[in-house]
Design an enzyme around this catalytic site. Structure first.
Site, PDB file in Angstrom:
ATOM      1  N   LYS A 110     -15.306   5.880  29.485  1.00  0.00           N
ATOM      2  CA  LYS A 110     -14.286   5.355  29.478  1.00  0.00           C
ATOM      3  C   LYS A 110     -13.585   5.216  30.998  1.00  0.00           C
ATOM      4  CE  LYS A 110     -12.680   6.616  24.825  1.00  0.00           C
ATOM      5  NZ  LYS A 110     -11.600   7.311  24.052  1.00  0.00           N
ATOM      6  N   THR A 122     -12.769  14.917  19.457  1.00  0.00           N
ATOM      7  CA  THR A 122     -11.824  14.010  20.223  1.00  0.00           C
ATOM      8  C   THR A 122     -11.038  14.518  21.298  1.00  0.00           C
ATOM      9  OG1 THR A 122     -11.970  12.875  17.836  1.00  0.00           O
ATOM     10  CG2 THR A 122     -10.313  12.122  19.685  1.00  0.00           C
ATOM     11  N   HIS A 158     -16.352   7.229  24.279  1.00  0.00           N
ATOM     12  CA  HIS A 158     -16.127   6.949  22.935  1.00  0.00           C
ATOM     13  C   HIS A 158     -17.602   6.630  22.315  1.00  0.00           C
ATOM     14  CE1 HIS A 158     -14.988   4.532  19.409  1.00  0.00           C
ATOM     15  NE2 HIS A 158     -16.024   3.601  19.637  1.00  0.00           N
ATOM     16  N   PHE A 186      -0.402   5.932  18.345  1.00  0.00           N
ATOM     17  CA  PHE A 186      -1.144   5.696  19.608  1.00  0.00           C
ATOM     18  C   PHE A 186      -2.003   4.530  20.221  1.00  0.00           C
ATOM     19  CE2 PHE A 186      -4.259   8.165  16.807  1.00  0.00           C
ATOM     20  CZ  PHE A 186      -5.122   7.301  17.180  1.00  0.00           C
ATOM     21  N   ARG A 212     -17.146  15.973  26.137  1.00  0.00           N
ATOM     22  CA  ARG A 212     -15.621  15.894  26.238  1.00  0.00           C
ATOM     23  C   ARG A 212     -15.069  17.311  26.651  1.00  0.00           C
ATOM     24  NH1 ARG A 212     -14.828  12.527  20.728  1.00  0.00           N
ATOM     25  NH2 ARG A 212     -14.630  10.460  21.728  1.00  0.00           N
ATOM     26  N   ARG A 223     -22.383  11.969  18.422  1.00  0.00           N
ATOM     27  CA  ARG A 223     -21.356  12.488  18.087  1.00  0.00           C
ATOM     28  C   ARG A 223     -21.205  14.050  18.556  1.00  0.00           C
ATOM     29  NH1 ARG A 223     -17.210   9.629  16.217  1.00  0.00           N
ATOM     30  NH2 ARG A 223     -16.153  11.010  15.272  1.00  0.00           N
ATOM     31  N   ASN A 273     -10.422  11.174  27.246  1.00  0.00           N
ATOM     32  CA  ASN A 273     -11.506  11.902  26.785  1.00  0.00           C
ATOM     33  C   ASN A 273     -12.770  11.416  27.263  1.00  0.00           C
ATOM     34  OD1 ASN A 273     -11.807   9.864  24.974  1.00  0.00           O
ATOM     35  ND2 ASN A 273     -11.513  11.284  23.079  1.00  0.00           N
TER      36      ASN A 273
HETATM   37  P1  CMP Z   1     -12.177   7.449  20.475  1.00  0.00           P
HETATM   38  O1  CMP Z   1     -13.259   8.020  19.934  1.00  0.00           O
HETATM   39  O2  CMP Z   1     -12.210   6.464  21.525  1.00  0.00           O
HETATM   40  O3  CMP Z   1     -11.406   6.635  19.397  1.00  0.00           O
HETATM   41  C1  CMP Z   1      -9.924   6.426  19.367  1.00  0.00           C
HETATM   42  C2  CMP Z   1      -9.274   7.202  20.489  1.00  0.00           C
HETATM   43  O4  CMP Z   1      -7.857   7.117  20.424  1.00  0.00           O
HETATM   44  C3  CMP Z   1      -9.685   8.698  20.833  1.00  0.00           C
HETATM   45  O5  CMP Z   1     -11.318   8.418  20.961  1.00  0.00           O
HETATM   46  C4  CMP Z   1      -8.805   9.051  21.414  1.00  0.00           C
HETATM   47  O6  CMP Z   1      -9.014   9.131  22.870  1.00  0.00           O
HETATM   48  C5  CMP Z   1      -7.411   8.295  21.188  1.00  0.00           C
HETATM   49  N1  CMP Z   1      -6.401   8.983  20.396  1.00  0.00           N
HETATM   50  C6  CMP Z   1      -5.190   9.137  21.041  1.00  0.00           C
HETATM   51  N2  CMP Z   1      -4.299  10.161  20.388  1.00  0.00           N
HETATM   52  C7  CMP Z   1      -5.245  10.209  19.182  1.00  0.00           C
HETATM   53  C8  CMP Z   1      -5.084  11.172  18.098  1.00  0.00           C
HETATM   54  N3  CMP Z   1      -3.690  11.729  17.912  1.00  0.00           N
HETATM   55  N4  CMP Z   1      -6.020  11.086  17.114  1.00  0.00           N
HETATM   56  C9  CMP Z   1      -7.160  10.817  17.330  1.00  0.00           C
HETATM   57  N5  CMP Z   1      -7.480   9.954  18.545  1.00  0.00           N
HETATM   58  C10 CMP Z   1      -6.280   9.627  19.454  1.00  0.00           C
END
Ligand code: CMP
Length: 136
Positions: A12, A94, A118, A60, A105, A88, A115
């Site tokens: 990212k 996350t 992805h 979000f 992460r 994963r 983070n």
């Molecule tokens: P990613 O795995 O890219 O998938 C969706 C993204 O939303 C996640 O990583 C986070 O970076 C972002 N995100 C922001 N707020 C939240 C939240 N409350 N819960 C989950 N993902 C979030």
């Protein structure tokens, strides 16, 4: 029996901005992932909205799409045994604050938004996400 899978990984904007892409790619190599395809791109907000459509109803969503389109990203097609789950595991939770020691992460993430990586969350979504970026 072997179960070779392919999955999508995105480095990212926060990680590309800090020039961490080579370090992160090495982490994948160290865990036995082969990078089958990769490209560095800067997507538009509209493309990010399509990519994250599954999160459309989340509070979000707007910030997430603005963020993914805020700077260059590196998208990769990764391959190894059980690639989806192994990616994963390597990424960690996350929210970097909840991620285990040694995960990407935990090591590189700054916040739940920034983070650093992805990864597809299922084999089905891996196929959809690989199609989105690589047309296969
Ligand atoms: P990613 O795995 O890219 O998938 C969706 C993204 O939303 C996640 O990583 C986070 O970076 C972002 N995100 C922001 N707020 C939240 C939240 N409350 N819960 C989950 N993902 C979030």
């Amino acid at each position: 029996m072997s179960n070779i899978e392919q999955t999508l990984s995105i480095i990212k904007p926060d990680a590309v901005e800090r020039d961490l892409q080579d370090q992160i790619k090495q982490e994948f190599a160290d865990k036995g992932f082969e990078i089958i395809k990769e490209k560095k791109i800067h997507i538009s907000k509209e493309e990010a909205e399509k990519f994250y459509k599954v999160h459309e109803s989340k509070p979000f969503y707007n910030d997430l799409c603005a963020y993914l389109s805020s700077g260059p990203i590196v998208v990769m097609k990764l391959q190894r045994e059980n690639a989806v789950i192994e990616n994963r595991k390597l990424m960690g939770a996350t929210n970097p604050a909840d991620a285990e020691e040694g995960t990407l992460r935990k090591k590189y993430g700054i916040s739940i938004d920034k983070n650093s990586v992805h990864g597809s969350d299922s084999l089905e979504n891996a196929k959809i996400e690989l199609e989105f970026f690589f047309n296969n």
